[in-house]
Design an enzyme around this catalytic site. Structure first.
Site, mmCIF file in Angstrom:
data_model
loop_
_atom_site.group_PDB
_atom_site.id
_atom_site.type_symbol
_atom_site.label_atom_id
_atom_site.label_comp_id
_atom_site.label_asym_id
_atom_site.label_seq_id
_atom_site.Cartn_x
_atom_site.Cartn_y
_atom_site.Cartn_z
ATOM 1 N N GLY A 94 -2.351 -2.688 -5.529
ATOM 2 C CA GLY A 94 -1.253 -2.330 -4.629
ATOM 3 C C GLY A 94 -1.756 -2.295 -3.198
ATOM 4 N N SER A 95 -1.104 -1.484 -2.381
ATOM 5 C CA SER A 95 -1.456 -1.495 -0.952
ATOM 6 C C SER A 95 -2.784 -0.780 -0.695
ATOM 7 C CB SER A 95 -0.355 -0.804 -0.149
ATOM 8 O OG SER A 95 -0.372 0.580 -0.434
ATOM 9 N N VAL A 124 -2.271 3.110 -0.337
ATOM 10 C CA VAL A 124 -2.181 3.875 -1.594
ATOM 11 C C VAL A 124 -3.523 3.829 -2.338
ATOM 12 C CG1 VAL A 124 -1.024 4.022 -3.839
ATOM 13 C CG2 VAL A 124 0.316 3.512 -1.779
ATOM 14 N N GLY A 125 -4.156 2.652 -2.344
ATOM 15 C CA GLY A 125 -5.434 2.509 -3.041
ATOM 16 C C GLY A 125 -6.479 3.483 -2.518
ATOM 17 N N GLU A 162 -7.555 -2.891 -6.212
ATOM 18 C CA GLU A 162 -7.399 -4.241 -5.667
ATOM 19 C C GLU A 162 -6.230 -4.138 -4.702
ATOM 20 O OE1 GLU A 162 -6.789 -7.492 -4.549
ATOM 21 O OE2 GLU A 162 -5.550 -7.698 -6.333
ATOM 22 N N CYS A 206 -1.090 -10.539 -2.824
ATOM 23 C CA CYS A 206 -2.194 -10.082 -1.981
ATOM 24 C C CYS A 206 -3.056 -11.263 -1.558
ATOM 25 C CB CYS A 206 -3.018 -9.035 -2.699
ATOM 26 S SG CYS A 206 -3.646 -9.626 -4.247
#
Ligand code: UN1
Length: 495
Positions: A240-241, A244-245, A262, A296
């Site tokens: 995800g972003s 957030v990661g 990732e 991504c």
């Protein structure tokens, strides 16, 4: 060729999707209080979904602890047989999975079918890892003794996945997690709960014990915390972003868990003056506008040698105008909507920042004009040109927006490639051996391509980035680094 603004008919009768469900040791009949709306026409409610409670998340962790013990006791080669069976079931149900993915997140059905096919390939690859060499032997400095290394499962793994590849990404985490003997709690994106339900069903039908694979559909605010903090969770794998990661990582690593995240990308595709332009432009269309730019790995920055810049701009403007925007289930469509209202809002704001920073819109740039598309989250595929600075150049804008920047030589290409905070994928189109090799060795992305698009993921090669694009070990071909613990055994046979 029809043009993007021509009328596109939204199909009248949509296939009915089964409801999304929770799986915690067995399928659960919660009340279904969330509506899943078609992003191409939000008047269509395509399915309903439950919302797991915090108590259910806690229960899922307890079930997964049992599942971990039960599943790790199955010999690795037999676990592989189950994964192979899952790959066959995914192949049998590929169309159902693809339709669900398209209805939930909007990508053209041909892309969803491709995603299902790649999921089959990935699962098939992981079905064989139990037969691979697991480590090495080593001497001990004593008589009648030997040491060796082995890989053991890490335990219970939280799998948190995005909506942009609602089949492939959950699958490429579940398959290695299970193949290596871990139990899984999957929390898919709220946008794509039915696709996740169908995928989990494939693994259960293949013979994965009910306790080894749980599915929690619901809001991160309600259940996310349990998946990151429960003491029984050994690892968290997330796609995800970057924002957030990093939060996930700060929480979970702080509690001593493994994290694999990732995250974002701002991938450059370089077109040198000696490139095969037909092939390079094809790669821009696939890598920049495929999945409406919601990858991504998307090619969002095109660094074009000044000698071919004008031609590239002209030809891309024409090709972008020919993309057919519409409902992903309509034949001939090659650009679907964005996945949700918030996704569209974020992209529109990114576009505004790009323009404010000096980018010029040369194609697209606004919501779809066609009245049939007014009820969906559509943005016209957009081409920008401008300086190699500002939002268009450095921000991940998760939508169908590609910007062109002029470069003078390979030095500038490498410098600009490396200048952004992200480091996921990069590509160069050239026939010059030196330029190609310098690009490979002097760039800093996790993946680098020569005369190939920036997108794609091979099951047997590591998939991952550097800098702000990733935390922890890479996925796919490097998955064992996250999903197993390497241990050393020291054995004396005379005592
Ligand atoms: C691809 O380029 O086909 O979320 C795979 C993403 C990546 C997967 C991309 N994790 O876009």
């Amino acid at each position: 060729m029809p043009r993007a603004h021509e009328r596109t008919t939204i199909i009248n009768t949509l296939p009915q999707l089964p409801p999304a469900r929770l799986h915690i040791g067995g399928w659960i009949e919660n009340s279904h209080n969330a509506e899943v709306r078609d992003p191409a026409d939000t008047r269509n409610i395509v399915a309903s979904a439950p919302r797991a409670t915090r108590a259910q998340a806690i229960e899922a962790v307890q079930v997964a602890v049992r599942g971990s013990l039960e599943w790790r006791a199955v010999p690795a080669i037999q676990r592989g047989e189950v994964i192979r069976r899952a790959s066959e079931i995914i192949a049998e149900r590929a169309e159902q999975l693809a339709v669900a993915a398209t209805l939930e997140m909007g990508k053209p059905i041909a892309e969803s079918r491709g995603e299902a096919a790649r999921a089959v390939e990935h699962a098939r690859y992981f079905s064989t890892v139990g037969r691979e060499a697991q480590g090495y032997t080593a001497n001990l400095n004593e008589p009648d003794a030997q040491a060796f290394t082995l890989r053991s499962p890490i335990g219970v793994v939280s799998v948190i996945t995005p909506w942009n590849f609602p089949i492939m990404i959950p699958n490429w985490k579940i398959a290695p997690a299970l193949a290596h003997g871990n139990s899984v709690i999957l929390k898919p994106a709220e946008v794509s709960p039915v696709t996740a339900t169908l995928l989990v069903q494939c693994y259960l039908d293949a013979g994965v014990p009910a306790s080894a694979l749980s599915l929690l559909i619901g809001k991160s605010s309600e259940i996310g915390d349990v998946l990151l903090t429960a003491p029984e969770i050994a690892g968290v794998t997330f796609t995800g972003s970057t924002e957030v990661g990093r939060k996930i990582s700060a929480t979970a690593v702080g509690l001593g868990k493994r994290v694999q995240a990732e995250m974002g990308g701002k991938n450059a595709l370089v077109i040198m003056d000696d490139a095969n332009l037909d092939k390079a432009l094809e790669a821009v269309m696939v890598g920049g506008f495929g999945t409406s730019g919601q990858r991504c790995t998307s090619s969002s920055r095109i660094l074009v040698h000044e000698a071919v810049f004008e031609e590239v701009q002209r030809r891309l403007t024409e090709a972008v105008g020919q993309l057919r925007v519409g409902h992903g289930l309509t034949a001939g469509i090659n650009a679907g909507p964005l996945a949700s209202e918030s996704a569209l809002e974020d992209v529109m704001q990114g576009l505004e920042r790009a323009v404010a920073d000096g980018a010029t819109v040369v194609a697209g740039g606004s919501r779809a004009e066609d009245s049939d598309l007014a009820n969906g989250w559509f943005l016209q595929p957009t081409l920008l040109t401008g300086p190699a600075t500002g939002a268009a150049f450095s921000e991940e804008i998760f939508g169908p927006i590609v910007s062109l920047h002029s470069i003078k030589d390979i030095d500038e290409a490498i410098r600009l490639n490396n200048e952004v905070e992200y480091g996921l994928s990069a590509s160069i189109y050239t026939s010059n051996l030196e330029a190609a090799n310098r690009f490979i060795f002097e760039t800093d992305t996790g993946m680098v391509h020569v005369n190939r698009p920036t997108v794609g993921a091979e099951p047997h090669l590591p998939f991952g980035g550097s800098k702000a694009s990733a935390i922890g070990p890479s996925e796919l071909g490097a998955a064992h680094q996250f999903f197993t613990k390497t241990r050393s055994a020291h054995v004396r046979w005379k005592f």
